[in-house]
Design an enzyme around this catalytic site. Structure first.
Site, mmCIF file in Angstrom:
data_model
loop_
_atom_site.group_PDB
_atom_site.id
_atom_site.type_symbol
_atom_site.label_atom_id
_atom_site.label_comp_id
_atom_site.label_asym_id
_atom_site.label_seq_id
_atom_site.Cartn_x
_atom_site.Cartn_y
_atom_site.Cartn_z
ATOM 1 N N ASP A 66 -11.915 30.440 -43.699
ATOM 2 C CA ASP A 66 -12.907 31.376 -44.216
ATOM 3 C C ASP A 66 -13.589 30.713 -45.407
ATOM 4 O O ASP A 66 -12.933 30.109 -46.246
ATOM 5 C CB ASP A 66 -12.169 32.653 -44.672
ATOM 6 C CG ASP A 66 -13.085 33.841 -44.843
ATOM 7 O OD1 ASP A 66 -14.166 33.683 -45.448
ATOM 8 O OD2 ASP A 66 -12.718 34.940 -44.406
ATOM 9 N N ARG A 104 -15.979 32.523 -47.295
ATOM 10 C CA ARG A 104 -16.799 33.550 -47.924
ATOM 11 C C ARG A 104 -16.630 33.653 -49.427
ATOM 12 O O ARG A 104 -17.481 34.146 -50.137
ATOM 13 C CB ARG A 104 -16.525 34.908 -47.278
ATOM 14 C CG ARG A 104 -17.206 35.024 -45.947
ATOM 15 C CD ARG A 104 -16.889 36.338 -45.302
ATOM 16 N NE ARG A 104 -15.507 36.399 -44.855
ATOM 17 C CZ ARG A 104 -14.972 37.450 -44.244
ATOM 18 N NH1 ARG A 104 -15.691 38.530 -44.060
ATOM 19 N NH2 ARG A 104 -13.715 37.436 -43.841
#
Lengths: 422, 422
Positions: free
Chosen positions: A334, A336
């Site tokens: 990830d 983000r």
């Protein structure tokens, strides 16, 4: 390049590859991040039309700065255009809140970015090309899922939040990224020098000023920003006694727009909107904070590559291999980075979220870690999880997502299977 | 920077601000844009992990390259990770088509970008870090508007295009921008040198290699790309005897996701999807090409500023001032530059669009000007135009949008009014 038309450049001159401290110092206004007063803080100036005025690395409009450059190259836009900001000021007054003058609380957006028309009016009048990095407006939004909630009498028209035509009245706010590099570095626990070097080198050499101009502390990165949708009074967001229902949502074009059934993104988003409307109708306030972080900020090409790898692997798509397949392709599960996400909540003056419509532990940890209280977490209703999205949601629950149900063990995870490529 | 934690960089070394021709020439593979054979063309190499291999300016993943840099800075990703491309290859074979070897027909995407796993397998095996810039996968999409069309019996389940659960089966394709600068310059009628200079200077100094490395002809710009949704057989797109229904749609998050009623974006998009499904069920094929060009590529902050200016101007929001307000704020009416948009259609082998679900003259002119025939243009049905979007649609019709109805004159335009800021 042999066949390219050769024309004399309309403004032939030396090309400066990187600026140097002191250049243009006569025109550039100082920036003191975290100063309480906007005059003490100074305006963020990322104009490309008056270069001596620039006090940042990068330019406005996130990645759309590239299109503006294309417009100039194509002769469609006058070099040196300055925005006419008449009538553009925010529809709602926001802040200042105490976090605005806390240089550790807000590091990735400009708290004064919505009100430059007002607070930097003298500088603008004096010829400084200052542009808003935040815009606040009003809208009516029509969602088929809200019409369905009305049909099933889960929602009622009240004429204030939900109107006769089944639309919801919202305040919406667009926010561009404005990174104060010393603060961003501290947020990630790295040195500013290493952050600057990585941003330069790992983008293939974007903005040498990142490494040559340590005196320029602010960077306008060419990435997407955020959009905030507020249901109810914006000012109530800063009042901890008013019940706040909120979702922080990361973009997923395939589900948010097209309704792909491999994930829960749009169903969870529209459920959150329904919760926000209900909450506002009961005297509370609702907030959706939508971040442009497609495919966990890996981008959509990587996301689709991962889909193929998941569905073709030996044994087929299964929840126990969900994160592994992403990591094999992307090198990370990830990207983000929820560490910067709470900034916009602090900008709005939020100190307590009564109902957080999210199961993400990363988001929860980032929000509470930044000093905002969270009372209750709202799961996506089971009936809204598409069949093929079970792989995703069970894998995430096993990895720490909030649930009030069972956490699957390894064998249970391996038994959660997705569809093949058909 | 005073308070920033100071750590020794894990890899202290000289920072190279710009590369120079010949540097790393031992490792970098040549690129011959437009060569018919992929081996003659050579792979696009935008890796940041093996710098000597780079043969482009910029890096992969569009604007998400900045997040990858952040991941490295934050220590979340191993420097030097190479993508494991096992099982990631396209679900559908596309091309090669004749346009792939026409250096004027495709200048903004890499025609070989979907199949690097296959066509550049020898180079990948030899250690070159080559990444796909296009990914092709399958999905099932659920749209409330399609369920409604089923309920009203405008559509029927057929088990192939539209399934029992009311979802549509699609092939979807994510495409990252890959700009061959000599061709992009010619597309806009400017010299390559002026294009390079504008891209560098008007972004505030992004990528000095744009101006120092004229030998690097390919640029991976940090902007959003496109997503293609195909209804029916992908291969049929290249068969002019199969009826093609197509829409080229530019992103509008406020309408596409949230259903804002100030424009026609989502209603037109979902109408186009309905047309695509109908067309595919009748033995044709459907295509939605979705481009990340939020707010006419002005970005959402500018878009919202314009909304405020439109709704607050003397006399209120009206169709005769629609374009003027954008121009005052942004310096240009539109930055979407449809000139590059047809590339993806040529990549798919399209030579004829039987039904173009768009009223835009800019899109029509770009498509037909690129050599693709368009038989019929499909208006948005009047019933789908939200009341507040009348200002936009009438202004556009007056400015040249396709219509089979009346074109409003100046006084008619002035009479088309939008809602205030309420």
């Amino acid at each position: 390049m042999a066949d390219a038309p050769r024309e004399a450049s309309p403004t032939p001159r030396h090309i400066r590859l990187t600026s140097h401290p002191g250049q243009g110092a006569g025109g550039a206004l100082p920036l003191h991040w975290g100063a309480a007063d906007p005059q003490g803080r100074g305006p963020v100036v990322g104009t490309t039309t008056q270069r001596a005025q620039r006090n940042v690395v990068g330019t406005h409009s996130g990645s759309y700065g590239v299109y503006r450059a294309l417009a100039v190259a194509a002769g469609k836009m006058v070099r040196g255009h300055r925005a006419d900001l008449t009538d553009t000021a925010p529809t709602d007054a926001i802040g200042p809140h105490s976090a605005w003058s806390d240089p550790e609380r807000i590091v990735s957006i400009d708290p004064w970015g919505a009100s430059v028309q007002q607070v930097f009016a003298p500088q603008i009048a004096a010829g400084v090309d200052i542009r808003p990095t935040i815009a606040v407006t009003k809208a009516h939004v029509h969602l088929p899922e809200i019409k369905q909630a009305l049909a099933f009498q889960r929602l009622q028209v009240d004429g204030r939040i939900l109107l006769d035509d089944a639309s919801a009245a919202v305040t919406k706010i667009a926010v561009e990224p404005v990174w104060w590099l010393p603060g961003v570095a501290r947020r990630f626990g790295v040195s500013e020098a290493d952050l600057r070097r990585a941003l330069f080198e790992e983008t293939g050499g974007m903005y040498p000023e990142l490494v040559t101009r340590s005196d320029l502390e602010v960077f306008l990165p060419p990435i997407g920003g955020q959009t905030l949708y507020v249901f109810g009074r914006v000012q109530d967001l800063a009042d901890a006694s008013v019940t706040l229902t909120a979702r922080v949502h990361d973009e997923c074009n395939g589900s948010d727009v097209f309704g792909s059934d491999i994930c829960t993104c749009r169903p969870y988003l529209t459920h959150a909107i329904e919760e926000c409307i209900q909450g506002a109708q009961r005297g509370g306030v609702g907030l959706i904070a939508y971040s442009r972080k497609e495919g966990r900020a890996l981008g959509e090409v990587t996301k689709f590559l991962v889909y193929n790898a998941r569905k073709r692997q030996v044994g087929g798509d299964s929840a126990d291999k969900y994160f592994l397949r992403t990591e094999c392709v992307a090198g990370v599960q990830d990207m983000r980075f929820q560490e910067l996400m709470p900034d916009v909540l602090h900008w709005l003056g939020i100190t307590r979220i009564h109902r957080l419509v999210s199961m993400s532990n990363d988001k929860y940890d980032a929000i509470t870690g930044s000093g905002i209280a969270v009372d209750e977490r709202i799961k996506i209703p089971d009936a809204l999880v598409p069949a093929d999205a079970r792989v995703e949601i069970e894998a995430k629950i096993a990895a720490g997502y909030f649930t009030d149900g069972a956490v699957p063990d390894a064998s249970a995870l391996a038994a959660v299977k997705g569809r093949g490529l058909d």
